[in-house]
Design an enzyme around this catalytic site. Structure first.
Site, mmCIF file in Angstrom:
data_model
loop_
_atom_site.group_PDB
_atom_site.id
_atom_site.type_symbol
_atom_site.label_atom_id
_atom_site.label_comp_id
_atom_site.label_asym_id
_atom_site.label_seq_id
_atom_site.Cartn_x
_atom_site.Cartn_y
_atom_site.Cartn_z
ATOM 1 N N LYS A 1 -15.171 -55.372 61.741
ATOM 2 C CA LYS A 1 -16.196 -56.355 61.400
ATOM 3 C C LYS A 1 -16.905 -55.998 60.088
ATOM 4 O O LYS A 1 -17.341 -56.888 59.353
ATOM 5 C CB LYS A 1 -17.189 -56.500 62.553
ATOM 6 N N TYR B 1 -13.449 -51.904 66.635
ATOM 7 C CA TYR B 1 -14.123 -53.198 66.499
ATOM 8 C C TYR B 1 -15.186 -53.201 65.389
ATOM 9 O O TYR B 1 -15.123 -54.044 64.480
ATOM 10 C CB TYR B 1 -14.729 -53.611 67.844
ATOM 11 N N SER C 1 -19.650 -60.564 63.497
ATOM 12 C CA SER C 1 -20.510 -59.922 64.496
ATOM 13 C C SER C 1 -21.551 -59.072 63.788
ATOM 14 O O SER C 1 -21.307 -58.582 62.680
ATOM 15 C CB SER C 1 -19.664 -59.042 65.414
ATOM 16 N N ASP D 1 -0.476 -67.753 67.211
ATOM 17 C CA ASP D 1 -1.006 -66.398 67.259
ATOM 18 C C ASP D 1 -1.362 -66.015 65.826
ATOM 19 O O ASP D 1 -0.477 -65.876 64.978
ATOM 20 C CB ASP D 1 0.063 -65.464 67.828
#
Length: 199
Positions: free
Chosen positions: A167, A163, A146, A64
């Site tokens: 990024k 998110y 992304s 992890d």
């Protein structure tokens, strides 16, 4: 690709999606692949799906990336078994759709995104880079990012929560790594690949 034959590449987020495809393609192109993910059963399925003659070059390992101790233990194991990490493909990432950043009681999804998309990169790049630097090996760090690391889209299926900010952070981290690797006197390269969405 000849330079990379039999080199050790670590692929994070390798149990499914982009990471699984990257790991399989790298095995087929002559790398020794250490495939990391939380879901051991999926890694084992991917291992069995490879042609028999390539399975010995694929090493599934449960890790992890949000757990610093697990990351350290994994890279130490790689050091002992193979002598070090030559390439890192940092693909692990996560997002949450539909939970507003300003919503009440949203701490858990925010933390999960930050721990995976930012701290997971920090832990893995740190361990991989120091393995390369200590061996004076001109390795390569590849970070899957992304396009939301450059702009925040308006999406019809709901808010993207933390998110895009995570990024954007990765975009800045790549340039920071580029400067640090050069300032350390190494020729370790860092490359970023921008996707429409993360794995």
């Amino acid at each position: 690709m000849e330079r990379w034959q039999n080199k050790v590449v670590v692929v994070t987020g390798a149990s499914a999606g982009i990471g699984a495809v990257i790991a399989a393609d790298l095995v087929k192109n002559g790398f020794i692949v250490v495939a990391l993910a939380r879901r051991e059963e999926r890694l084992q399925e991917n291992h069995r799906a490879l042609p028999e003659n390539l399975q010995s070059r694929y090493y599934p390992r449960t890790c992890d990336v949000t757990n610093e101790d697990q990351v350290k233990d994994t890279f130490a194991w790689i050091e002992t078994k193979f002598g070090g990490t030559d390439v890192l493909v940092n693909n692990a990432g996560m997002g949450v759709v539909g939970v507003e950043l300003s919503a009440a009681n949203n701490t858990e999804p925010i933390r999960n995104i930050l721990e995976t998309n930012i701290m997971g990169v920090v832990y893995c790049v740190r361990e991989a880079f120091n393995s390369m630097k200590n061996r004076n090996f001109d390795g390569h760090v590849v970070i899957i990012n992304s396009i939301t690391g450059h702009y925040v889209p308006i999406v019809p299926f709901g808010p993207l929560n933390m998110y895009p900010p995570s990024k954007f952070a990765v975009t800045a981290m790549v340039e920071t790594y580029r400067q640090e690797f050069a300032n350390a006197g190494t020729k370790v390269k860092v490359t970023v690949s921008y996707l429409l969405s993360s794995s």
